[in-house]
Design a protein around this motif. Structure first.
Motif, mmCIF file in Angstrom:
data_model
loop_
_atom_site.group_PDB
_atom_site.id
_atom_site.type_symbol
_atom_site.label_atom_id
_atom_site.label_comp_id
_atom_site.label_asym_id
_atom_site.label_seq_id
_atom_site.Cartn_x
_atom_site.Cartn_y
_atom_site.Cartn_z
ATOM 1 N N ALA A 5 35.234 -1.770 -16.426
ATOM 2 C CA ALA A 5 35.050 -2.980 -17.235
ATOM 3 C C ALA A 5 35.128 -4.226 -16.364
ATOM 4 C CB ALA A 5 36.107 -3.041 -18.333
ATOM 5 N N TYR A 37 31.632 -2.681 -20.259
ATOM 6 C CA TYR A 37 32.487 -3.537 -21.048
ATOM 7 C C TYR A 37 33.790 -2.868 -21.441
ATOM 8 C CZ TYR A 37 28.674 -6.806 -21.368
ATOM 9 O OH TYR A 37 27.690 -7.702 -21.061
ATOM 10 N N ARG A 38 33.956 -1.587 -21.120
ATOM 11 C CA ARG A 38 35.190 -0.892 -21.437
ATOM 12 C C ARG A 38 35.436 0.221 -20.432
ATOM 13 N NH1 ARG A 38 34.218 2.914 -26.480
ATOM 14 N NH2 ARG A 38 36.410 3.012 -26.089
#
Length: 131
Positions: free
Chosen positions: A130, A125-126
Protein backbone atom coordinates in the motif's frame (compact mmCIF):
# COMPACT_ATOMS: atom_id res chain seq x y z
CA UNK A 1 13.78 9.08 -27.19
CA UNK A 2 14.73 10.62 -30.50
CA UNK A 3 16.70 7.58 -31.63
CA UNK A 4 13.85 5.27 -30.68
CA UNK A 5 11.41 7.52 -32.54
CA UNK A 6 13.47 7.39 -35.72
CA UNK A 7 13.94 3.62 -35.39
CA UNK A 8 10.19 2.92 -35.18
CA UNK A 9 9.36 5.51 -37.83
CA UNK A 10 11.82 3.95 -40.27
CA UNK A 11 10.32 0.49 -39.62
CA UNK A 12 6.86 1.93 -40.35
CA UNK A 13 8.12 3.47 -43.60
CA UNK A 14 9.66 0.10 -44.50
CA UNK A 15 6.24 -1.54 -44.16
CA UNK A 16 4.67 1.25 -46.23
CA UNK A 17 7.04 0.30 -49.05
CA UNK A 18 6.84 -3.48 -48.62
CA UNK A 19 3.04 -3.86 -48.29
CA UNK A 20 2.05 -2.81 -51.85
CA UNK A 21 4.94 -4.82 -53.28
CA UNK A 22 3.75 -7.90 -51.37
CA UNK A 23 0.19 -7.38 -52.57
CA UNK A 24 1.36 -6.97 -56.20
CA UNK A 25 3.45 -10.12 -56.09
CA UNK A 26 1.34 -12.47 -53.95
CA UNK A 27 -2.27 -11.19 -54.18
CA UNK A 28 -2.79 -12.66 -50.72
CA UNK A 29 -5.17 -10.90 -48.35
CA UNK A 30 -4.05 -12.29 -44.99
CA UNK A 31 -0.39 -11.37 -45.36
CA UNK A 32 -1.26 -7.95 -46.72
CA UNK A 33 -3.53 -7.23 -43.76
CA UNK A 34 -0.80 -8.40 -41.38
CA UNK A 35 1.70 -6.04 -43.04
CA UNK A 36 -0.78 -3.15 -42.87
CA UNK A 37 -1.37 -3.83 -39.18
CA UNK A 38 2.39 -3.98 -38.53
CA UNK A 39 2.77 -0.65 -40.34
CA UNK A 40 0.02 0.95 -38.26
CA UNK A 41 1.49 -0.41 -35.04
CA UNK A 42 4.94 0.98 -35.85
CA UNK A 43 3.42 4.37 -36.67
CA UNK A 44 1.42 4.31 -33.44
CA UNK A 45 4.53 3.62 -31.35
CA UNK A 46 6.52 6.26 -33.22
CA UNK A 47 3.73 8.81 -32.61
CA UNK A 48 3.82 7.97 -28.90
CA UNK A 49 7.62 8.35 -28.80
CA UNK A 50 7.41 11.65 -30.68
CA UNK A 51 4.82 12.89 -28.17
CA UNK A 52 6.93 11.78 -25.18
CA UNK A 53 10.05 13.35 -26.69
CA UNK A 54 8.36 16.74 -26.61
CA UNK A 55 7.17 16.28 -23.02
CA UNK A 56 10.43 15.24 -21.31
CA UNK A 57 13.80 17.01 -21.22
CA UNK A 58 16.68 15.68 -23.26
CA UNK A 59 18.17 12.49 -21.86
CA UNK A 60 21.93 11.88 -21.58
CA UNK A 61 21.55 8.96 -24.03
CA UNK A 62 20.33 11.38 -26.69
CA UNK A 63 23.38 13.61 -26.53
CA UNK A 64 26.79 12.86 -28.04
CA UNK A 65 28.56 14.32 -24.98
CA UNK A 66 26.33 12.52 -22.43
CA UNK A 67 28.04 10.75 -19.54
CA UNK A 68 26.91 7.54 -17.87
CA UNK A 69 26.83 9.24 -14.46
CA UNK A 70 24.21 11.71 -15.72
CA UNK A 71 21.73 8.86 -16.09
CA UNK A 72 22.13 7.71 -12.47
CA UNK A 73 19.23 7.83 -10.07
CA UNK A 74 15.76 6.42 -9.82
CA UNK A 75 14.54 4.93 -13.09
CA UNK A 76 10.89 4.55 -12.19
CA UNK A 77 8.36 2.44 -10.34
CA UNK A 78 8.46 -1.27 -10.97
CA UNK A 79 5.58 -3.17 -9.35
CA UNK A 80 6.18 -6.35 -7.37
CA UNK A 81 4.56 -9.67 -8.20
CA UNK A 82 0.80 -9.81 -8.65
CA UNK A 83 -1.70 -12.64 -9.06
CA UNK A 84 -4.42 -10.41 -10.52
CA UNK A 85 -3.28 -10.62 -14.17
CA UNK A 86 -3.55 -14.41 -14.03
CA UNK A 87 -7.10 -14.29 -12.64
CA UNK A 88 -8.10 -11.54 -15.10
CA UNK A 89 -6.81 -13.66 -17.99
CA UNK A 90 -8.74 -16.69 -16.72
CA UNK A 91 -11.88 -14.55 -16.44
CA UNK A 92 -11.37 -13.30 -19.98
CA UNK A 93 -10.91 -16.88 -21.18
CA UNK A 94 -14.15 -17.83 -19.44
CA UNK A 95 -15.80 -14.83 -21.09
CA UNK A 96 -14.68 -15.94 -24.56
CA UNK A 97 -15.72 -19.53 -23.89
CA UNK A 98 -19.09 -18.15 -22.83
CA UNK A 99 -19.57 -16.65 -26.27
CA UNK A 100 -18.76 -20.04 -27.81
CA UNK A 101 -20.65 -22.41 -25.51
CA UNK A 102 -23.47 -20.41 -23.98
CA UNK A 103 -24.51 -17.00 -22.80
CA UNK A 104 -25.01 -18.29 -19.26
CA UNK A 105 -21.22 -18.74 -19.02
CA UNK A 106 -20.66 -15.25 -20.47
CA UNK A 107 -23.00 -13.72 -17.91
CA UNK A 108 -21.23 -15.64 -15.14
CA UNK A 109 -17.80 -14.42 -16.36
CA UNK A 110 -18.66 -10.69 -16.45
CA UNK A 111 -18.80 -10.14 -12.67
CA UNK A 112 -15.76 -12.40 -12.14
CA UNK A 113 -13.83 -10.32 -14.69
CA UNK A 114 -15.02 -7.09 -13.07
CA UNK A 115 -13.81 -8.27 -9.66
CA UNK A 116 -10.44 -9.25 -11.13
CA UNK A 117 -9.96 -5.92 -12.90
CA UNK A 118 -10.98 -3.94 -9.80
CA UNK A 119 -8.62 -6.02 -7.67
CA UNK A 120 -5.80 -5.45 -10.16
CA UNK A 121 -6.38 -1.70 -10.22
CA UNK A 122 -6.62 -1.25 -6.46
CA UNK A 123 -3.97 -3.76 -5.33
CA UNK A 124 -1.60 -0.96 -4.22
CA UNK A 125 -4.17 0.62 -1.91
CA UNK A 126 -4.12 -2.14 0.69
CA UNK A 127 -1.90 -4.89 2.02
CA UNK A 128 1.90 -5.03 2.09
CA UNK A 129 2.38 -2.82 -0.99
CA UNK A 130 0.00 0.00 0.00
CA UNK A 131 1.13 3.52 -0.79
Amino acid sequence: MRKEFWLFLSCGVFFVIVTPVYWAVAHEVTGTVALVMAMLLFFMISFYLWFVTKAIPERPEDRKDGEIAEGAGELGFFPPYSWWPLFAAMAFGLLVLGVVFGWWMFIMAVPIGAICVIGWIFEYYRGAHAH
